[in-house]
Write an enzyme that holds these catalytic residues in place. Structure first.
Site, PDB file in Angstrom:
ATOM      1  N   LYS A 276       0.844  -1.207   0.000  1.00  0.00           N
ATOM      2  CA  LYS A 276       0.000   0.000   0.000  1.00  0.00           C
ATOM      3  C   LYS A 276       0.877   1.254   0.000  1.00  0.00           C
ATOM      4  CE  LYS A 276      -3.189   2.636   3.027  1.00  0.00           C
ATOM      5  NZ  LYS A 276      -4.060   2.614   4.230  1.00  0.00           N
ATOM      6  N   ASP A 281      -2.458  10.133   4.066  1.00  0.00           N
ATOM      7  CA  ASP A 281      -3.859   9.771   4.242  1.00  0.00           C
ATOM      8  C   ASP A 281      -4.558  10.787   5.137  1.00  0.00           C
ATOM      9  OD1 ASP A 281      -6.297   8.556   4.447  1.00  0.00           O
ATOM     10  OD2 ASP A 281      -5.610   6.817   5.620  1.00  0.00           O
ATOM     11  N   LYS A 288      -9.948  12.771   8.559  1.00  0.00           N
ATOM     12  CA  LYS A 288      -9.431  12.335   9.862  1.00  0.00           C
ATOM     13  C   LYS A 288      -9.384  13.530  10.814  1.00  0.00           C
ATOM     14  CE  LYS A 288      -6.351   8.541   8.435  1.00  0.00           C
ATOM     15  NZ  LYS A 288      -7.063   7.474   9.139  1.00  0.00           N
ATOM     16  N   ASP A 299       1.707   6.083   5.703  1.00  0.00           N
ATOM     17  CA  ASP A 299       0.700   5.193   5.129  1.00  0.00           C
ATOM     18  C   ASP A 299       1.165   4.547   3.814  1.00  0.00           C
ATOM     19  OD1 ASP A 299      -1.709   3.998   5.684  1.00  0.00           O
ATOM     20  OD2 ASP A 299      -2.920   5.485   4.626  1.00  0.00           O
ATOM     21  N   ASP A 358     -12.059   7.124   4.051  1.00  0.00           N
ATOM     22  CA  ASP A 358     -10.839   6.856   4.824  1.00  0.00           C
ATOM     23  C   ASP A 358     -10.445   5.378   4.751  1.00  0.00           C
ATOM     24  OD1 ASP A 358      -8.668   7.416   6.382  1.00  0.00           O
ATOM     25  OD2 ASP A 358      -9.786   7.587   8.268  1.00  0.00           O
ATOM     26  N   GLU A 360      -9.394   3.798   2.292  1.00  0.00           N
ATOM     27  CA  GLU A 360      -8.910   3.949   0.915  1.00  0.00           C
ATOM     28  C   GLU A 360      -7.862   2.906   0.547  1.00  0.00           C
ATOM     29  OE1 GLU A 360      -7.597   5.361   3.442  1.00  0.00           O
ATOM     30  OE2 GLU A 360      -5.476   5.076   3.046  1.00  0.00           O
ATOM     31  N   ARG A 362      -7.750  -0.286   1.027  1.00  0.00           N
ATOM     32  CA  ARG A 362      -8.344  -1.482   0.419  1.00  0.00           C
ATOM     33  C   ARG A 362      -8.799  -1.195  -1.020  1.00  0.00           C
ATOM     34  NH1 ARG A 362     -12.544  -1.929   5.263  1.00  0.00           N
ATOM     35  NH2 ARG A 362     -10.705  -1.023   6.266  1.00  0.00           N
TER      36      ARG A 362
END
Ligand code: BES
Ligand code: ZN
Ligand code: ZN
Length: 509
Positions: A276, A281, A288, A299, A358, A360, A362
């Protein structure tokens, strides 16, 4: 890497600022230590007697030699119970000692390689072998002495207080070549872990998707890896609607990084490693909270590990076939950003209702897994800082592993234990997959609030995109970054996954 030499001098005749000696846990000094204790006028014996030092793992004892030997100081490094010593304990003890030596401003350090004594340490086929001991020692020291100074003005005082030279004292002359090779390998492994650590350490205004891609390309060129970078146009052609959906909120163009290393037989199916790469993020429109949002520069730790792993595999010339993939994008709440309720069509053709922007990771991994499956790999392993729930479940001590293949999960657990990057399995029962059924699309990207098990439902979502390939997911949300110094991981990015997957490929590919 720190300059390292191997010497066969007598332990008392080597001139150094600090001589590190591994010590197993005992009630009193063992025969080996007694010889040194005689020179140090009983200082070691007294430390054991007062229980100031007993050889417990990561315990250290620094003693000035007062001219009784050529080394100015002796640094005892506890390795724990003799029968339980393994490569990981040698790495930890060596790392703890190296850090203490550096804090003590020693610039030239040495370590005596006690080979043959610790029967459980080192390689399975040659326990206690000097080369395996030297490898674990060097790896632990290198990893522990990592620094990231890219954004600090040059500070001469700082540099002065760094270890600049390591000597390994190995009395076994006949194994000199094997030890040299082992230490060289340790350097390559540490270099690869440092590449991953550096990428994570960089702030997100440097480490953009393009920066990740450029770094992967440069790594690939240097080490003989094939590298291809896809931009938005190619992604559109492939139908990567999930990755493109996440990227819409940002001005930074997304990149899909493809790295191929075929060191094994031409006909052998590769192992695909997917990381990933969300370079920042914010949560997107499902924004967030502000506190600690800065941490979300990490991230992209999965992508960093995939890039580091490719360097490790290629620089060590492993006879294996590996494909490294990293979807890279920012997750921003720009004017074109996807909104809660939007439906995306992924590369697999499956449609996804995005109920929380959020979640994201996946989404971008969905397309990457579909891309990975095209290689018909023998296994797909993804690494992702996927869920905060993983930090709740396992803290910072282990990554979660979830897999469609119990054998694959077992192998990853074994490699994690050997590398000192532990993984712990969570179940993937069909009930969790049902929780992702959407009213409007094929899947929704989050389960309802009554389901819980955030790490598992995240993995259950990914499973739908791995096709029929044996697949495992590593949630590294809690292990990619360490908030406090560990024996050989200084506070900051850990490089988690590089050494774990390297061990996996060495043993299984
Ligand atoms: N990148 C985060 C997960 C994360 C959290 C990584 C803390 C490292 C430390 C991920 O994209 C995310 O935001 N996940 C959500 C999922 C939720 C919306 C279902 C989470 O964990 O809250
Ligand atoms: Zn997120
Ligand atoms: Zn994320």
């Amino acid at each position: 890497m720190i300059k390292t030499t191997i010497r066969d001098e007598n332990i008392f005749d080597h001139k150094t600022d600090c001589l590190i000696i591994h010590c197993p846990e005992e009630k009193t000094p063992d025969d080996f230590l007694k010889k040194i204790d005689a020179r140090l006028q009983g200082a070691i014996g007294r430390a054991f007697k007062d229980k100031r030092f007993e050889g417990k793992l990561n315990q250290t004892l620094l003693l000035n030699s007062n001219g009784s030997m050529k080394a100015d100081n002796a640094l005892l490094a506890g390795v724990g119970k003799k029968e339980e010593i393994d490569a990981e304990k040698i790495r930890q003890a060596s790392g703890s000692a190296a850090r203490l030596a550096e804090k003590s401003c020693f610039k030239k350090i040495a370590c005596y390689v006690r080979s043959g004594e610790f029967k459980t340490a080192g390689r399975k086929e040659a326990p206690g072998a000097p080369d395996a001991m030297a490898c674990a020692t060097a790896e632990g020291m290198y990893l522990a002495l990592y620094h990231f100074d890219a954004y600090k003005s040059p500070d001469k005082d700082n540099d002065k207080n760094r270890v600049g030279e390591i000597v390994l004292l190995a009395p076994d002359k006949s194994r000199r070549d094997a030890i040299l090779r082992a230490v060289d390998q340790a350097g390559k492994v540490a270099d690869a872990a440092f590449l991953a650590r550096d990428l994570v350490a960089h702030p997100a205004n440097t480490a953009t998707p393009s920066f990740l891609a450029d770094t992967a390309r440069a790594m690939a060129r240097k080490h003989g890896v094939t590298c291809k970078i896809l931009g938005p146009a190619e992604m559109r052609k492939l139908g990567m609607g999930a990755l493109l959906g996440v990227a819409r909120g940002s001005h930074e163009p997304p990149r899909f990084i493809v790295m191929e290393y075929f060191g094994g037989g031409k006909k052998q199916a590769p192992t695909a490693v997917v990381g990933k790469g969300v370079t920042f993020d914010t949560g997107g429109i499902s924004l967030k909270p502000a506190p600690n949002m800065d941490e979300m520069k990490m991230d992209m730790s999965g992508a960093a590990a995939a890039i580091g792993l490719m360097q490790a595999v290629a620089s060590l010339r492993l006879p294996v076939n590996v494909v490294g993939l990293a979807p890279a994008t920012e997750n921003m709440p720009g004017g074109s950003a996807i909104k809660p309720g939007d439906v995306l069509t992924s590369m697999s053709g499956k449609t996804i209702e995005v109920l929380n922007t959020d979640a994201e990771g996946r989404l971008i991994l969905a397309d990457a897994l579909t891309y990975a499956a095209r290689y018909k790999p023998k296994a797909i392993i993804d690494l992702a800082t996927l869920t905060g729930a993983c930090v709740i479940a396992l803290g910072h001590e282990a990554a979660a592993v979830l897999s469609s293949d119990s054998g694959l999960a077992e192998k990853l657990k074994a490699s994690g234990a050997a590398a000192g990057e532990r993984v712990w399995e969570l179940p993937l029962w069909p009930e969790y997959e049902k929780a992702l059924k959407s009213d409007i699309a094929d899947l929704k990207n989050i389960a309802g609030p009554s389901v819980g098990a955030g790490t598992i439902t995240g993995a259950a979502f990914l499973k739908a995109f791995a096709g029929d390939c044996p697949w495992a997911h590593l949630d590294i949300a809690g292990t990619a970054w360490t908030g406090e110094d560990k024996p050989y991981v200084p506070k900051g990015p850990s490089g988690f996954g590089v050494r774990l997957l390297l061990n996996y490929l060495q043993n299984n590919a």
